[in-house]
Design a protein around this motif. Structure first.
Motif, PDB file in Angstrom:
ATOM      1  N   GLU A  57       7.904  -6.956   3.309  1.00  0.00           N
ATOM      2  CA  GLU A  57       6.993  -5.981   3.893  1.00  0.00           C
ATOM      3  C   GLU A  57       5.624  -6.604   4.117  1.00  0.00           C
ATOM      4  O   GLU A  57       5.307  -7.658   3.574  1.00  0.00           O
ATOM      5  N   ILE A  58       4.827  -5.908   4.928  1.00  0.00           N
ATOM      6  CA  ILE A  58       3.419  -6.240   5.090  1.00  0.00           C
ATOM      7  C   ILE A  58       2.619  -5.189   4.340  1.00  0.00           C
ATOM      8  O   ILE A  58       2.834  -3.985   4.523  1.00  0.00           O
ATOM      9  N   SER A  59       1.720  -5.637   3.489  1.00  0.00           N
ATOM     10  CA  SER A  59       0.882  -4.717   2.713  1.00  0.00           C
ATOM     11  C   SER A  59      -0.479  -4.605   3.398  1.00  0.00           C
ATOM     12  O   SER A  59      -1.193  -5.605   3.548  1.00  0.00           O
ATOM     13  N   VAL A  60      -0.805  -3.389   3.812  1.00  0.00           N
ATOM     14  CA  VAL A  60      -2.090  -3.121   4.461  1.00  0.00           C
ATOM     15  C   VAL A  60      -2.966  -2.389   3.445  1.00  0.00           C
ATOM     16  O   VAL A  60      -2.797  -1.188   3.206  1.00  0.00           O
ATOM     17  N   PHE A  61      -3.907  -3.095   2.827  1.00  0.00           N
ATOM     18  CA  PHE A  61      -4.741  -2.517   1.783  1.00  0.00           C
ATOM     19  C   PHE A  61      -5.951  -1.816   2.403  1.00  0.00           C
ATOM     20  O   PHE A  61      -6.593  -2.355   3.314  1.00  0.00           O
ATOM     21  N   LEU A  62      -6.254  -0.654   1.860  1.00  0.00           N
ATOM     22  CA  LEU A  62      -7.345   0.173   2.386  1.00  0.00           C
ATOM     23  C   LEU A  62      -8.626  -0.052   1.594  1.00  0.00           C
ATOM     24  O   LEU A  62      -8.593  -0.365   0.397  1.00  0.00           O
ATOM     25  N   CYS A  63      -9.736   0.104   2.280  1.00  0.00           N
ATOM     26  CA  CYS A  63     -11.034  -0.031   1.623  1.00  0.00           C
ATOM     27  C   CYS A  63     -11.234   1.100   0.610  1.00  0.00           C
ATOM     28  O   CYS A  63     -10.819   2.241   0.844  1.00  0.00           O
ATOM     29  N   LYS A  64     -11.853   0.748  -0.516  1.00  0.00           N
ATOM     30  CA  LYS A  64     -12.240   1.754  -1.492  1.00  0.00           C
ATOM     31  C   LYS A  64     -13.727   1.602  -1.788  1.00  0.00           C
ATOM     32  O   LYS A  64     -14.359   0.643  -1.375  1.00  0.00           O
ATOM     33  N   LYS A  65     -14.270   2.509  -2.537  1.00  0.00           N
ATOM     34  CA  LYS A  65     -15.707   2.495  -2.817  1.00  0.00           C
ATOM     35  C   LYS A  65     -16.084   1.221  -3.566  1.00  0.00           C
ATOM     36  O   LYS A  65     -15.404   0.805  -4.494  1.00  0.00           O
ATOM     37  N   ALA A 150      -3.060  -7.512  14.802  1.00  0.00           N
ATOM     38  CA  ALA A 150      -3.503  -6.210  15.322  1.00  0.00           C
ATOM     39  C   ALA A 150      -4.216  -5.386  14.257  1.00  0.00           C
ATOM     40  O   ALA A 150      -5.115  -4.600  14.574  1.00  0.00           O
ATOM     41  N   LEU A 151      -3.848  -5.565  12.983  1.00  0.00           N
ATOM     42  CA  LEU A 151      -4.402  -4.734  11.916  1.00  0.00           C
ATOM     43  C   LEU A 151      -5.648  -5.337  11.272  1.00  0.00           C
ATOM     44  O   LEU A 151      -6.459  -4.609  10.692  1.00  0.00           O
ATOM     45  N   LYS A 152      -5.807  -6.654  11.349  1.00  0.00           N
ATOM     46  CA  LYS A 152      -6.988  -7.272  10.774  1.00  0.00           C
ATOM     47  C   LYS A 152      -8.235  -6.807  11.517  1.00  0.00           C
ATOM     48  O   LYS A 152      -8.291  -6.814  12.741  1.00  0.00           O
ATOM     49  N   GLY A 153      -9.232  -6.443  10.773  1.00  0.00           N
ATOM     50  CA  GLY A 153     -10.472  -5.976  11.381  1.00  0.00           C
ATOM     51  C   GLY A 153     -10.467  -4.512  11.749  1.00  0.00           C
ATOM     52  O   GLY A 153     -11.481  -3.987  12.224  1.00  0.00           O
ATOM     53  N   PRO A 155     -10.973  -0.717  11.229  1.00  0.00           N
ATOM     54  CA  PRO A 155     -11.820   0.030  10.295  1.00  0.00           C
ATOM     55  C   PRO A 155     -11.010   0.674   9.171  1.00  0.00           C
ATOM     56  O   PRO A 155      -9.982   1.299   9.418  1.00  0.00           O
ATOM     57  N   GLY A 156     -11.479   0.479   7.941  1.00  0.00           N
ATOM     58  CA  GLY A 156     -10.786   1.052   6.789  1.00  0.00           C
ATOM     59  C   GLY A 156      -9.781   0.117   6.146  1.00  0.00           C
ATOM     60  O   GLY A 156      -9.267   0.406   5.070  1.00  0.00           O
ATOM     61  N   VAL A 157      -9.491  -1.047   6.785  1.00  0.00           N
ATOM     62  CA  VAL A 157      -8.529  -2.018   6.246  1.00  0.00           C
ATOM     63  C   VAL A 157      -9.293  -3.155   5.585  1.00  0.00           C
ATOM     64  O   VAL A 157     -10.094  -3.839   6.229  1.00  0.00           O
ATOM     65  N   SER A 158      -9.035  -3.367   4.279  1.00  0.00           N
ATOM     66  CA  SER A 158      -9.722  -4.440   3.551  1.00  0.00           C
ATOM     67  C   SER A 158      -8.997  -5.773   3.673  1.00  0.00           C
ATOM     68  O   SER A 158      -9.628  -6.826   3.776  1.00  0.00           O
ATOM     69  N   ASN A 159      -7.686  -5.733   3.660  1.00  0.00           N
ATOM     70  CA  ASN A 159      -6.920  -6.974   3.674  1.00  0.00           C
ATOM     71  C   ASN A 159      -5.493  -6.672   4.106  1.00  0.00           C
ATOM     72  O   ASN A 159      -4.987  -5.567   3.868  1.00  0.00           O
ATOM     73  N   VAL A 160      -4.861  -7.659   4.735  1.00  0.00           N
ATOM     74  CA  VAL A 160      -3.463  -7.540   5.146  1.00  0.00           C
ATOM     75  C   VAL A 160      -2.708  -8.731   4.567  1.00  0.00           C
ATOM     76  O   VAL A 160      -3.082  -9.886   4.816  1.00  0.00           O
ATOM     77  N   VAL A 161      -1.663  -8.451   3.789  1.00  0.00           N
ATOM     78  CA  VAL A 161      -0.904  -9.501   3.124  1.00  0.00           C
ATOM     79  C   VAL A 161       0.534  -9.464   3.609  1.00  0.00           C
ATOM     80  O   VAL A 161       1.175  -8.400   3.603  1.00  0.00           O
ATOM     81  N   ASN A 162       1.044 -10.623   4.008  1.00  0.00           N
ATOM     82  CA  ASN A 162       2.436 -10.740   4.425  1.00  0.00           C
ATOM     83  C   ASN A 162       3.253 -11.339   3.288  1.00  0.00           C
ATOM     84  O   ASN A 162       3.038 -12.491   2.895  1.00  0.00           O
ATOM     85  N   GLN A 163       4.178 -10.588   2.733  1.00  0.00           N
ATOM     86  CA  GLN A 163       4.989 -11.065   1.615  1.00  0.00           C
ATOM     87  C   GLN A 163       5.883 -12.229   2.016  1.00  0.00           C
ATOM     88  O   GLN A 163       6.245 -13.058   1.173  1.00  0.00           O
ATOM     89  N   LYS A 164       6.237 -12.305   3.298  1.00  0.00           N
ATOM     90  CA  LYS A 164       7.126 -13.382   3.756  1.00  0.00           C
ATOM     91  C   LYS A 164       6.492 -14.758   3.548  1.00  0.00           C
ATOM     92  O   LYS A 164       7.171 -15.705   3.157  1.00  0.00           O
ATOM     93  N   GLU A 165       5.173 -14.860   3.790  1.00  0.00           N
ATOM     94  CA  GLU A 165       4.499 -16.143   3.614  1.00  0.00           C
ATOM     95  C   GLU A 165       4.509 -16.569   2.149  1.00  0.00           C
ATOM     96  O   GLU A 165       4.686 -17.747   1.834  1.00  0.00           O
ATOM     97  N   ILE A 166       4.323 -15.604   1.233  1.00  0.00           N
ATOM     98  CA  ILE A 166       4.350 -15.915  -0.198  1.00  0.00           C
ATOM     99  C   ILE A 166       5.734 -16.390  -0.609  1.00  0.00           C
ATOM    100  O   ILE A 166       5.894 -17.378  -1.337  1.00  0.00           O
ATOM    101  N   LEU A 167       6.760 -15.688  -0.135  1.00  0.00           N
ATOM    102  CA  LEU A 167       8.129 -16.051  -0.487  1.00  0.00           C
ATOM    103  C   LEU A 167       8.525 -17.395   0.109  1.00  0.00           C
ATOM    104  O   LEU A 167       9.250 -18.169  -0.513  1.00  0.00           O
TER     105      LEU A 167
END
Length: 302
Positions: A57-65, A150-153, A155-167
């Motif tokens: 999966e791709i993890s799309v992390f959201l900004c928090k305070k 498309a998801l990087k940058g 608004p509201g997205v802090s980071n995008v991680v691709n699990q495939k690259e880690i594996l």
């Protein structure tokens, strides 16, 4: 009578060349054990890849305070409307198969399950430290680059991680280990072949008078060669048994130990270990037989 003679010749040959026979057994054992470990690693990698193929999966992390990421500075976090809009944007991508939202409580529960045996990791992270995220499952995991771009940058997205690259990094390390084990095994198998051939040649030379008499009385080539070939078979079988013990130890202490850090649904099964043991024993015996036969054809001339 003939069987008794053949077995007595085998015993004489093994006893006369005891040191060389032990060297053959040890070399075959180590070579077949390394070959078996390489095959077991290959099987483990294949099983893990099959298991993770439809789970990457791709993890799309959201900004928090107070998020430290630059794109989140000045943001008080993502509200419900922004979450819904972002989810709709992700679901609208043609590469996306499904989108799942994971809140901070669920992320913390997953974190505790993953590090349940590590008290240090559990003590340094609290539930409030966990970010919310969208888990994006792709129709084709190889199309992750376009989705991440498309998801990087956004608004509201802090980071995008691709699990495939880690594996892929992890699988790449395992591939290198597998090829290293196979290369060393091939070198040792070659060394074992030379040792077996040398042992048979010495044994044939020491018994050249007996074999000469057997040839004069009409003994066939197969009857003369059989004791020497059986010596190689016995050495190969003993080496194969030792290699089987080493492979069982590797399964219990190496593969099962590493399994604690891998997916529980992709273990190395005992059926795979048994098939690898059977294959390595067959290869070990065949090498001994072929080495003995070829050496005799070249050197046993009476």
């Amino acid at each position: 009578m003939r069987a008794n003679f053949i077995f007595s010749e085998v015993w004489i040959g093994l006893r006369r060349n005891l040191t060389m026979t032990i060297a053959v057994i040890v070399t075959v054992a180590i070579g077949m054990a390394l070959l078996g470990v390489g095959l077991m690693i290959n099987s483990q990698i294949s099983t893990m890849k099959d298991f993770w193929a439809d789970k990457v999966e791709i993890s799309v992390f959201l900004c928090k305070k107070n998020d430290p990421f630059p794109q989140c500075k000045g943001s008080g976090g993502v509200n419900q409307q922004e979450q819904a809009a972002l989810k709709a944007q992700i679901e609208g991508m043609t590469q996306v198969q499904a989108v799942t939202f994971e809140n901070a409580a669920q992320a913390y529960a997953n974190y505790r399950e993953q590090f349940k045996n590590d008290t240090v990791m559990l003590s340094v992270v609290q539930a409030g430290d966990m970010p919310e995220s969208f888990r994006v499952k792709l129709k084709d995991p190889n199309t992750y680059a376009a989705v991440i771009e498309a998801l990087k940058g956004t608004p509201g997205v802090s980071n995008v991680v691709n699990q495939k690259e880690i594996l892929e990094k992890f699988f790449g390390l395992l591939e290198k280990l597998r090829w290293a084990a196979l290369v060393v095994a091939i070198i040792l198998v070659f060394a074992a072949t030379l040792l077996i051939g040398n042992t048979v040649r010495l044994s044939a030379y020491n018994r050249r008078r007996e074999t000469g008499i057997m040839r004069l009385v009409g003994a066939s080539n197969l009857y003369i060669q059989l004791p020497f070939v059986m010596e190689g078979v016995i050495a190969g079988l003993i080496g194969g048994v030792v290699a089987a013990v080493l492979l069982i130890v590797s399964k219990v202490f190496l593969f099962d130990g590493v399994q604690l850090y891998l997916a529980n649904n992709s273990p190395l099964t005992w059926e795979t270990v048994a098939s690898v043991i059977s294959l390595t024993m067959i290869i070990g015996v065949l090498i001994c037989v072929l080495a003995s036969f070829v050496t005799l054809r070249r050197y046993l001339r009476v």
